[in-house]
Scaffold this motif. Structure first.
Motif, PDB file in Angstrom:
ATOM      1  N   GLN A   1       0.827  -1.207   0.000  1.00 29.51           N
ATOM      2  CA  GLN A   1       0.000   0.000   0.000  1.00 29.51           C
ATOM      3  C   GLN A   1       0.865   1.262   0.000  1.00 29.51           C
ATOM      4  OE1 GLN A   1      -2.215  -0.892   3.532  1.00 29.51           O
ATOM      5  NE2 GLN A   1      -3.922  -1.847   2.412  1.00 29.51           N
ATOM      6  N   LEU A   2       1.923   1.247   0.782  1.00 23.20           N
ATOM      7  CA  LEU A   2       2.811   2.407   0.829  1.00 23.20           C
ATOM      8  C   LEU A   2       3.537   2.599  -0.499  1.00 23.20           C
ATOM      9  CD1 LEU A   2       4.313   2.001   4.409  1.00 23.20           C
ATOM     10  CD2 LEU A   2       2.735   3.778   3.637  1.00 23.20           C
ATOM     11  N   ALA A   3       3.980   1.504  -1.117  1.00 22.25           N
ATOM     12  CA  ALA A   3       4.645   1.600  -2.418  1.00 22.25           C
ATOM     13  C   ALA A   3       3.690   2.159  -3.465  1.00 22.25           C
ATOM     14  CB  ALA A   3       5.149   0.220  -2.847  1.00 22.25           C
ATOM     15  N   TYR A   4       2.448   1.687  -3.447  1.00 20.21           N
ATOM     16  CA  TYR A   4       1.434   2.176  -4.386  1.00 20.21           C
ATOM     17  C   TYR A   4       1.243   3.681  -4.197  1.00 20.21           C
ATOM     18  CZ  TYR A   4      -2.783   1.679  -7.277  1.00 20.21           C
ATOM     19  OH  TYR A   4      -3.704   1.773  -8.283  1.00 20.21           O
ATOM     20  N   PHE A   5       1.114   4.091  -2.938  1.00 19.22           N
ATOM     21  CA  PHE A   5       0.933   5.511  -2.626  1.00 19.22           C
ATOM     22  C   PHE A   5       2.142   6.331  -3.078  1.00 19.22           C
ATOM     23  CE2 PHE A   5       1.891   8.861   0.535  1.00 19.22           C
ATOM     24  CZ  PHE A   5       0.847   9.732   0.251  1.00 19.22           C
ATOM     25  N   ALA A   6       3.342   5.861  -2.757  1.00 23.63           N
ATOM     26  CA  ALA A   6       4.555   6.606  -3.104  1.00 23.63           C
ATOM     27  C   ALA A   6       4.692   6.773  -4.613  1.00 23.63           C
ATOM     28  CB  ALA A   6       5.785   5.894  -2.537  1.00 23.63           C
ATOM     29  N   LEU A   7       4.418   5.701  -5.359  1.00 23.60           N
ATOM     30  CA  LEU A   7       4.573   5.771  -6.813  1.00 23.60           C
ATOM     31  C   LEU A   7       3.512   6.676  -7.441  1.00 23.60           C
ATOM     32  CD1 LEU A   7       6.573   4.611  -8.816  1.00 23.60           C
ATOM     33  CD2 LEU A   7       4.984   2.737  -9.247  1.00 23.60           C
ATOM     34  N   MET A   8       2.302   6.636  -6.921  1.00 27.14           N
ATOM     35  CA  MET A   8       1.266   7.533  -7.438  1.00 27.14           C
ATOM     36  C   MET A   8       1.590   8.996  -7.125  1.00 27.14           C
ATOM     37  SD  MET A   8      -0.900   5.878  -9.200  1.00 27.14           S
ATOM     38  CE  MET A   8      -2.257   7.046  -9.355  1.00 27.14           C
ATOM     39  N   MET A   9       2.152   9.238  -5.947  1.00 24.55           N
ATOM     40  CA  MET A   9       2.536  10.610  -5.618  1.00 24.55           C
ATOM     41  C   MET A   9       3.703  11.079  -6.500  1.00 24.55           C
ATOM     42  SD  MET A   9       0.448  11.732  -3.376  1.00 24.55           S
ATOM     43  CE  MET A   9      -0.730  10.763  -4.332  1.00 24.55           C
ATOM     44  N   LYS A  10       4.609  10.163  -6.819  1.00 32.01           N
ATOM     45  CA  LYS A  10       5.703  10.508  -7.724  1.00 32.01           C
ATOM     46  C   LYS A  10       5.152  10.825  -9.115  1.00 32.01           C
ATOM     47  CE  LYS A  10       9.437  10.798  -7.327  1.00 32.01           C
ATOM     48  NZ  LYS A  10      10.340  11.991  -7.249  1.00 32.01           N
ATOM     49  N   ALA A  11       4.187  10.023  -9.576  1.00 35.88           N
ATOM     50  CA  ALA A  11       3.584  10.281 -10.890  1.00 35.88           C
ATOM     51  C   ALA A  11       2.838  11.610 -10.897  1.00 35.88           C
ATOM     52  CB  ALA A  11       2.641   9.136 -11.256  1.00 35.88           C
ATOM     53  N   ARG A  12       2.188  11.922  -9.783  1.00 33.82           N
ATOM     54  CA  ARG A  12       1.444  13.185  -9.713  1.00 33.82           C
ATOM     55  C   ARG A  12       2.384  14.386  -9.745  1.00 33.82           C
ATOM     56  NH1 ARG A  12      -0.403  17.166  -6.680  1.00 33.82           N
ATOM     57  NH2 ARG A  12      -2.557  17.883  -7.000  1.00 33.82           N
ATOM     58  N   GLU A  13       3.612  14.187  -9.313  1.00 28.97           N
ATOM     59  CA  GLU A  13       4.601  15.265  -9.387  1.00 28.97           C
ATOM     60  C   GLU A  13       4.790  15.730 -10.835  1.00 28.97           C
ATOM     61  OE1 GLU A  13       9.408  15.693  -8.591  1.00 28.97           O
ATOM     62  OE2 GLU A  13       8.245  14.283  -7.347  1.00 28.97           O
ATOM     63  N   TYR A  14       4.634  14.799 -11.779  1.00 25.79           N
ATOM     64  CA  TYR A  14       4.815  15.121 -13.196  1.00 25.79           C
ATOM     65  C   TYR A  14       3.490  15.260 -13.947  1.00 25.79           C
ATOM     66  CZ  TYR A  14       9.620  13.699 -12.256  1.00 25.79           C
ATOM     67  OH  TYR A  14      10.896  13.599 -11.739  1.00 25.79           O
ATOM     68  N   ASN A  15       2.402  14.711 -13.383  1.00 28.53           N
ATOM     69  CA  ASN A  15       1.098  14.759 -14.046  1.00 28.53           C
ATOM     70  C   ASN A  15       0.029  14.965 -12.988  1.00 28.53           C
ATOM     71  OD1 ASN A  15      -1.300  14.339 -15.390  1.00 28.53           O
ATOM     72  ND2 ASN A  15      -0.667  12.435 -16.386  1.00 28.53           N
ATOM     73  N   ARG A  16      -0.465  16.189 -12.868  1.00 28.11           N
ATOM     74  CA  ARG A  16      -1.401  16.544 -11.800  1.00 28.11           C
ATOM     75  C   ARG A  16      -2.748  15.847 -11.951  1.00 28.11           C
ATOM     76  NH1 ARG A  16       0.242  20.799  -8.745  1.00 28.11           N
ATOM     77  NH2 ARG A  16      -1.913  21.342  -8.190  1.00 28.11           N
ATOM     78  N   ARG A  17      -3.035  15.304 -13.130  1.00 26.94           N
ATOM     79  CA  ARG A  17      -4.323  14.648 -13.360  1.00 26.94           C
ATOM     80  C   ARG A  17      -4.236  13.123 -13.233  1.00 26.94           C
ATOM     81  NH1 ARG A  17      -6.238  17.958 -18.827  1.00 26.94           N
ATOM     82  NH2 ARG A  17      -6.167  20.057 -17.905  1.00 26.94           N
ATOM     83  N   ILE A  18      -3.108  12.628 -12.806  1.00 30.35           N
ATOM     84  CA  ILE A  18      -2.896  11.181 -12.801  1.00 30.35           C
ATOM     85  C   ILE A  18      -3.878  10.454 -11.882  1.00 30.35           C
ATOM     86  CG2 ILE A  18      -1.224  10.993 -10.900  1.00 30.35           C
ATOM     87  CD1 ILE A  18      -0.844   9.252 -14.288  1.00 30.35           C
ATOM     88  N   LEU A  19      -4.330  11.119 -10.791  1.00 31.28           N
ATOM     89  CA  LEU A  19      -5.213  10.456  -9.834  1.00 31.28           C
ATOM     90  C   LEU A  19      -6.621  10.272 -10.384  1.00 31.28           C
ATOM     91  CD1 LEU A  19      -4.095  12.166  -6.498  1.00 31.28           C
ATOM     92  CD2 LEU A  19      -3.357   9.994  -7.450  1.00 31.28           C
ATOM     93  N   THR A  20      -6.985  11.076 -11.383  1.00 32.71           N
ATOM     94  CA  THR A  20      -8.320  10.954 -11.969  1.00 32.71           C
ATOM     95  C   THR A  20      -8.295  10.181 -13.285  1.00 32.71           C
ATOM     96  OG1 THR A  20      -8.033  13.121 -13.045  1.00 32.71           O
ATOM     97  CG2 THR A  20      -9.130  13.085 -10.893  1.00 32.71           C
ATOM     98  N   SER A  21      -7.103   9.710 -13.657  1.00 35.17           N
ATOM     99  CA  SER A  21      -6.996   8.917 -14.883  1.00 35.17           C
ATOM    100  C   SER A  21      -7.273   7.451 -14.572  1.00 35.17           C
ATOM    101  CB  SER A  21      -5.607   9.062 -15.500  1.00 35.17           C
ATOM    102  OG  SER A  21      -4.651   8.401 -14.695  1.00 35.17           O
ATOM    103  N   ASN A  22      -7.298   6.630 -15.600  1.00 35.96           N
ATOM    104  CA  ASN A  22      -7.519   5.197 -15.417  1.00 35.96           C
ATOM    105  C   ASN A  22      -6.209   4.413 -15.303  1.00 35.96           C
ATOM    106  OD1 ASN A  22     -10.353   5.388 -15.551  1.00 35.96           O
ATOM    107  ND2 ASN A  22     -10.285   5.442 -17.805  1.00 35.96           N
ATOM    108  N   VAL A  23      -5.099   5.130 -15.174  1.00 36.78           N
ATOM    109  CA  VAL A  23      -3.794   4.482 -15.123  1.00 36.78           C
ATOM    110  C   VAL A  23      -3.457   4.117 -13.672  1.00 36.78           C
ATOM    111  CG1 VAL A  23      -1.334   4.711 -15.616  1.00 36.78           C
ATOM    112  CG2 VAL A  23      -3.022   5.741 -17.149  1.00 36.78           C
ATOM    113  N   SER A  24      -3.051   2.882 -13.462  1.00 36.16           N
ATOM    114  CA  SER A  24      -2.642   2.419 -12.134  1.00 36.16           C
ATOM    115  C   SER A  24      -1.291   1.729 -12.230  1.00 36.16           C
ATOM    116  CB  SER A  24      -3.663   1.437 -11.562  1.00 36.16           C
ATOM    117  OG  SER A  24      -4.907   2.061 -11.367  1.00 36.16           O
ATOM    118  N   PRO A  25      -0.469   1.828 -11.181  1.00 37.93           N
ATOM    119  CA  PRO A  25       0.819   1.116 -11.187  1.00 37.93           C
ATOM    120  C   PRO A  25       0.613  -0.394 -11.213  1.00 37.93           C
ATOM    121  CG  PRO A  25       0.699   2.741  -9.413  1.00 37.93           C
ATOM    122  CD  PRO A  25      -0.675   2.609  -9.966  1.00 37.93           C
TER     123      PRO A  25
END
Length: 689
Positions: free
Chosen positions: A154-178
């Protein structure tokens, strides 16, 4: 600085907090005495946060180097701060950036994958992608992770999504998952699942469910009988109908099977890069032990060595596997099969050997290294940090210094073909060409003499005494054979227990109860009747030997032992002709001898098996005897000049007093003598008042 978000501290926060959260269960599990680590305790026992600079070294020298080998004009090397000096071999084959896959199959809280994300962003930017587009593509195509610990996942998932959001602010509302997955035991699958599957699919799913019933224990080392068509299996599972009420939990069974199939797909895929800090564990429960014995027999000593071998099987040609592991695999006999496999079939691209206690989080000395799936056997880059104490911060500093100045003196460039010339193939990258030649032309020690180990009493407190604790009249100091010891009717005999660092002669401290040819020791058993003592090599007891201490934390030293002693298991020994023993004593006590042993095994344990590999070059043998005998005489006199020696006669200072003024030294009372005198005194008091 670890918690400064402006200095990439986010991942440090997540990783360290989770490790501190795990501290108490981790300490409880690793301090288990003698017992196996239970399945439920494996995450706590093996979860260690990987230091940031080690993560960067591993990724820079695997993913980063792989990219530089295929992109001739890439400026990425300016970003790779921990790329070690060495040649970059350019490959002519074209690669597609979206097809480069990076796996961490023991990902913990995701530190490796988060940094790999940063490196991949640079690679995408080189090819003209926007940061926003690159972030989505990396999650979709490039990064894969596996973990047995649900919270770490869970922490790895969170960390990677936060890293992706650093470069793409809309990543959390997209359909892309690690593509990060956690192992779950697949149990209690509804029979209605199987009823809705075609027969051939039914059979395969049942077989896989049986294997995954123990998934959280096997994890990433899981092996499969064949390659499965995952897309076909998933498509059939998706078709399964679920009623609105779902009283038979068909939906939950479907989810468990889909997760299982995703993991199988990960484990069946070949990767350009596999980077991990694998679990360190060797206390296996029965089921895990059987599985490892079946699939990884040659590498079964520890879970980390299983991971080293297994991850190499997951690489594409010319791909890289990077690790942080205990460094014992480089030297000791237990891991010889692993070394031989790597040296013969792969290329050690680079390696950093850390100072013995640098990594405080682990109870073992550590190294970090990168292996390429290639037989090219080019020169590898090796960094020796053994001499630099002060923890991981100092190790980090020294790595950066050697990168900035490769001539600093602790960077080595060598061919691993040299390792095969040394018995046991230790990863002795610092060995000189002359020394390698000595191993080639010299005679192995065990071709001349046979190093052995001795007695294991089973209870030293019961059977051993320091010599001054017993009556001297009950010690046989000079027995030269079993028969002589038996006919002496004595109880105590000199015992060679090894002892502290001392060269040439000494450490005559102990005696052992060997009355009636060791009858009490030979019959010493556990309450369940199992033999507790082990009498090894009794035909060599009481012989003239040279001997050393098994534990060499103070440095290697070997001593001459006069005929009369029994050897302990902690004091390996060599017997032979007197002249041969003196010659071997001399060469092994020399600085060259010490240097060779650090190559053969730089850990603190120096077994008789290691000494058996010592190369003996028989040059100028006769010229050395006078030096050796002089050293032996000097150290014998030194040992006997102290009251702790049973051959002590007088204080050396008395030799400076005129003969007519000397007084005879008083008789030395042992503790036993004093106790007897005290008992006699008490009896007189009681009798006469």
């Amino acid at each position: 600085a670890d918690f400064d978000v402006n200095k990439s501290g986010q991942v440090e926060i997540i990783g360290w907090l989770y490790q501190y959260y795990n501290t108490e269960p981790h300490e409880r599990v690793i301090n288990i005495t003698g017992g196996a680590v239970k399945k439920a305790d494996i995450p706590a026992a093996t979860q260690l946060f990987t230091t940031d600079w080690v993560v960067r070294y591993m990724v820079d020298n695997s993913l980063g180097k792989y990219w530089l080998e295929h992109e001739v004009d890439s400026p990425l090397n300016k970003y790779l701060e921990y790329l070690l000096p060495g040649e970059i071999t350019h490959h002519s084959d074209n690669i597609t950036l979206e097809n480069i896959k990076v796996l961490d199959n023991a990902m913990g809280s995701g530190h490796v994958l988060v940094y790999a994300f940063d490196v991949l962003i640079k690679m995408y930017e080189e090819h003209g992608y926007s940061s926003r587009e690159a972030a989505s593509l990396i999650l979709k195509n490039n990064i894969v992770g596996l973990e047995i610990d649900k919270r770490a996942h869970q922490l790895a998932y969170f960390a990677l999504m936060m890293k992706a959001r650093e470069y793409n602010r809309r990543i959390l509302t997209s359909n892309v998952s690690p593509k990060l997955y956690v192992f779950r035991d697949v149990v209690n699958i509804s029979d209605d699942i199987y009823k809705q599957l075609p027969q051939n699919i039914n059979t395969e799913i049942k077989s896989l469910v049986t294997l995954f019933s123990n998934a959280t224990e096997l994890g990433s080392i899981m092996q499969f009988e064949k390659a499965y068509n995952i897309e076909l299996l998933k498509s059939e599972i998706v078709k399964i109908k679920v009623d609105a009420l779902d009283i038979f939990r068909i939906g939950a069974s479907k989810d468990a099977i889909i997760n299982m199939l995703n993991i199988i797909d990960v484990l069946q895929t070949k990767y350009e890069v596999v980077v991990t800090n694998p679990p360190y564990m060797n206390k296996f429960e029965t089921s895990l032990k059987k599985y490892i014995n079946k699939h990884f027999t040659a590498y079964k000593s520890d879970l980390f060595s299983v991971f080293i071998f297994n991850n190499l099987q997951m690489l594409k040609p010319d791909g890289y596997a990077a690790y942080m592991t205990p460094f014992v695999w480089m030297f000791i006999k237990t891991y010889e099969a692993l070394r031989t496999y790597i040296v013969n079939n792969k290329q050690i691209s680079s390696l950093i050997q850390m100072e013995y206690s640098a990594f405080e989080e682990a109870t073992v000395p550590i190294n970090t290294f990168v292996i390429q799936n290639s037989k090219s056997h080019e020169l590898g880059s090796y960094v020796k940090l053994s001499e630099f104490t002060g923890g991981m911060a100092v190790q980090d500093q020294k790595v950066l210094e050697i990168i900035a100045n490769p001539e600093a003196g602790y960077l080595y460039r060598t061919s691993q073909a040299n390792f095969k010339k040394i018995p046991g193939s230790p990863i002795a990258y610092w060995a000189s060409a002359n020394l390698i030649h000595d191993f080639e032309v010299g005679t192995r020690m065990d071709s001349i003499v046979d190093p052995k180990v001795g007695l294991q009493t089973g209870d030293n407190h019961r059977f051993l005494r320091q010599w001054f604790e017993v009556s001297l009249t009950n010690i046989k100091f000079n027995a030269k054979s079993m028969d002589e010891s038996l006919s002496s009717n004595k109880k105590w005999f000199p015992y060679n227990k090894g002892g502290s660092y001392r060269k040439w002669y000494g450490n005559y401290d102990y005696v052992v109860n060997w009355e009636n040819n060791g009858a009490e020791i030979r019959n010493f058993k556990f309450p369940n009747g199992k033999q507790r003592s082990v009498v090894r090599n009794p035909n060599y007891y009481f012989r003239e030997t040279i001997s050393w201490s098994l534990i060499t934390s103070g440095g290697f030293s070997i001593r001459y032992r006069k005929p009369s002693s029994l050897p302990d298991i902690a004091a390996p020994f060599i017997t032979g002709l007197h002249e041969d023993l003196l010659y071997l004593l001399g060469i092994m006590n020399s600085p060259v001898g010490n240097y060779i042993f650090k190559i053969l095994n730089p850990t603190i344990n120096l077994s008789n098996g290691v000494v058996a590999n010592f190369p003996v070059v028989n040059t100028k043998k006769e010229k050395n005897f006078s030096i050796i005998e002089s050293n032996l005489n000097l150290t014998t006199d030194d040992w006997d000049s102290f009251e702790t020696s049973w051959d002590f006669t007088k204080n050396p200072l008395l030799s400076k007093i005129d003969e007519h003024n000397r007084k005879s030294p008083p008789k030395i009372d042992t503790i036993s003598d004093m106790c007897q005198k005290s008992a006699k005194f008490r009896r007189r008091i009681n009798k006469y008042g």
